[in-house]
Every structure is written in structure tokens, then in C-alpha cells.
Design a protein around this motif. Sequence first.
Motif, PDB file in Angstrom:
ATOM      1  N   ALA A  44       0.828  -1.208   0.000  1.00  0.00           N
ATOM      2  CA  ALA A  44       0.000   0.000   0.000  1.00  0.00           C
ATOM      3  C   ALA A  44       0.862   1.257   0.000  1.00  0.00           C
ATOM      4  O   ALA A  44       0.540   2.238  -0.683  1.00  0.00           O
ATOM      5  CB  ALA A  44      -0.929  -0.009   1.209  1.00  0.00           C
ATOM      6  N   VAL A  45       1.951   1.261   0.748  1.00  0.00           N
ATOM      7  CA  VAL A  45       2.840   2.417   0.779  1.00  0.00           C
ATOM      8  C   VAL A  45       3.477   2.645  -0.589  1.00  0.00           C
ATOM      9  O   VAL A  45       3.553   3.776  -1.080  1.00  0.00           O
ATOM     10  CB  VAL A  45       3.921   2.247   1.864  1.00  0.00           C
ATOM     11  CG1 VAL A  45       5.049   3.243   1.671  1.00  0.00           C
ATOM     12  CG2 VAL A  45       3.309   2.414   3.244  1.00  0.00           C
ATOM     13  N   GLU A  46       3.943   1.567  -1.213  1.00  0.00           N
ATOM     14  CA  GLU A  46       4.547   1.707  -2.543  1.00  0.00           C
ATOM     15  C   GLU A  46       3.534   2.258  -3.539  1.00  0.00           C
ATOM     16  O   GLU A  46       3.847   3.162  -4.319  1.00  0.00           O
ATOM     17  CB  GLU A  46       5.076   0.354  -3.022  1.00  0.00           C
ATOM     18  CG  GLU A  46       5.731   0.433  -4.394  1.00  0.00           C
ATOM     19  CD  GLU A  46       6.391  -0.871  -4.800  1.00  0.00           C
ATOM     20  OE1 GLU A  46       7.110  -0.867  -5.820  1.00  0.00           O
ATOM     21  OE2 GLU A  46       6.202  -1.892  -4.110  1.00  0.00           O
ATOM     22  N   TYR A  47       2.328   1.730  -3.525  1.00  0.00           N
ATOM     23  CA  TYR A  47       1.280   2.229  -4.411  1.00  0.00           C
ATOM     24  C   TYR A  47       0.998   3.704  -4.117  1.00  0.00           C
ATOM     25  O   TYR A  47       0.848   4.518  -5.039  1.00  0.00           O
ATOM     26  CB  TYR A  47       0.010   1.397  -4.213  1.00  0.00           C
ATOM     27  CG  TYR A  47      -1.150   1.836  -5.070  1.00  0.00           C
ATOM     28  CD1 TYR A  47      -1.294   1.375  -6.374  1.00  0.00           C
ATOM     29  CD2 TYR A  47      -2.128   2.699  -4.566  1.00  0.00           C
ATOM     30  CE1 TYR A  47      -2.365   1.768  -7.159  1.00  0.00           C
ATOM     31  CE2 TYR A  47      -3.199   3.100  -5.342  1.00  0.00           C
ATOM     32  CZ  TYR A  47      -3.317   2.631  -6.638  1.00  0.00           C
ATOM     33  OH  TYR A  47      -4.383   3.035  -7.416  1.00  0.00           O
ATOM     34  N   GLY A  48       0.938   4.053  -2.833  1.00  0.00           N
ATOM     35  CA  GLY A  48       0.612   5.417  -2.454  1.00  0.00           C
ATOM     36  C   GLY A  48       1.611   6.436  -2.975  1.00  0.00           C
ATOM     37  O   GLY A  48       1.221   7.460  -3.547  1.00  0.00           O
ATOM     38  N   ILE A  49       2.908   6.195  -2.814  1.00  0.00           N
ATOM     39  CA  ILE A  49       3.897   7.172  -3.277  1.00  0.00           C
ATOM     40  C   ILE A  49       3.981   7.186  -4.794  1.00  0.00           C
ATOM     41  O   ILE A  49       4.154   8.248  -5.412  1.00  0.00           O
ATOM     42  CB  ILE A  49       5.283   6.919  -2.636  1.00  0.00           C
ATOM     43  CG1 ILE A  49       6.228   8.081  -2.946  1.00  0.00           C
ATOM     44  CG2 ILE A  49       5.871   5.589  -3.053  1.00  0.00           C
ATOM     45  CD1 ILE A  49       5.776   9.419  -2.411  1.00  0.00           C
TER      46      ILE A  49
END
Length: 226
Positions: free
Chosen positions: A115-120
Motif C-alpha cells: 500500500a505504501v509503494e502504491y501510495g507514493i
Amino acid sequence: VTMPGAEDSVFVKLTAAPLSLDEATRFLEDDSVGALSYFVGTTRDTFQGRRVLRLEYESYEAMAQRELLKIAQEIRARWSVFRVAFFHRLGNVPVREASVIVAVSATHRKDSLAAVEYGIDELKARVPIWKKEWYDDGVYSWKENCECGHRSATADSLGVGRPAHETSGMPAGPAGHAHTHGHAERAHGDGVEGHGVEGHAGHSHGHGVEGHAGHSHSHGHGNGAA
């Protein structure tokens, strides 16, 4: 500007004050959470051999807020996460200070890290934010994110090309004089790949581009953190 999301599960914050990882952590924590994952983008002191003093940012703030909320909602729809936070710095961001935090809590680390990778990545691609990079000779360059289709009004007024990656400006007063402007900020950092084991913190690091250093961390808490 602070914009809590539906059911207080999403936190979007645009601020001129320094960003607080502790504040993001307090928002993410819950007894049912087993993993906290973060991406932190910071200003670095060089770009292509030139010494960078600071970054300044500009944004369509209302549009940026809406787009960040959309990305957070997409994250919650794709992964089993508990809470999502996007903190974005406005104005002047000196070297070493954080310009963006993407933070996610979940039961398991794989969901929070993905989710963090997708978010940034989606922030870079979709959120209308630009930066001005100031160098030690008093000259600056506008850096427009080529992945985002929105245009900066200030960049347009300065004649920044389309697409524009770098436009040098004339010195604005003596080199080294700091100026603070209410511009929204955009961090540039690559995605993350985390590793961890049950009950242990998994740490991953991404390397930013265009004046930013990217850092991502996953922390496992208690049993079932892996």
C-alpha cells in the motif's frame, strides 16, 4: 489543511510546519495492528553535481487534497489495511527535512508495504504538485513531475516548457538568503521492497530522485506482524 477521511481511517494533511512521523504513527496505531509502514521523502543537498540549499513547492491544493483522498480510498479497496495517512509539506523545505510521509497500518506487513509503494507512486503520477530547487549560486530550477498531467500556473507564467523537467531562473537576491512561500510540496522517491519476520521490524529503503532521498520502513508489532 487537515482532512480526515471516512470513519477517520484516512488522514490527509498539508502543512507549512515540519512533518512529524510520531504524529503519523499515533494516527496509525491500534491494538489490532501488526505492521506500520512508511515512506519518508527528504530534501538532499545535491542534484546532478549542483549544491541544493532548499526546495519550495507549489500546488493546486484543493485538487491535491481530493486526489490524495482518492488514492487512500483505492488503497483501502485493494489491500486489507487499517489506516492510511498522507502528510505533505508546504513552502520551504531545507536539506534533511521531510517533505512527504506516506504511512499505512495493517494486520500484516505485506499489505502495508504494498500500500505504501502504491501510495507514493500514485502521488507522483497524479497529484498536481511542483517544486522549485534553489542552488548555492542563487539560481533556481523548476522541476515539473513529468508523470503528472496537471500544470503549474507559476510554471506557465515563467514559460516553463511542456513537458518541463528543468528551467533555470534568475537569482532572487544574494545567494543563501532563504525565502518562504506557501507552495505545496511534492516528494520524489522510488518504491519499496520490505523484508521482515514475525515479531520483528522489516526495513526497506528507496532512493529518491530530483533532490529527494526516499526512505521506507515497516515495523512489525507483536505476534502476527509478519
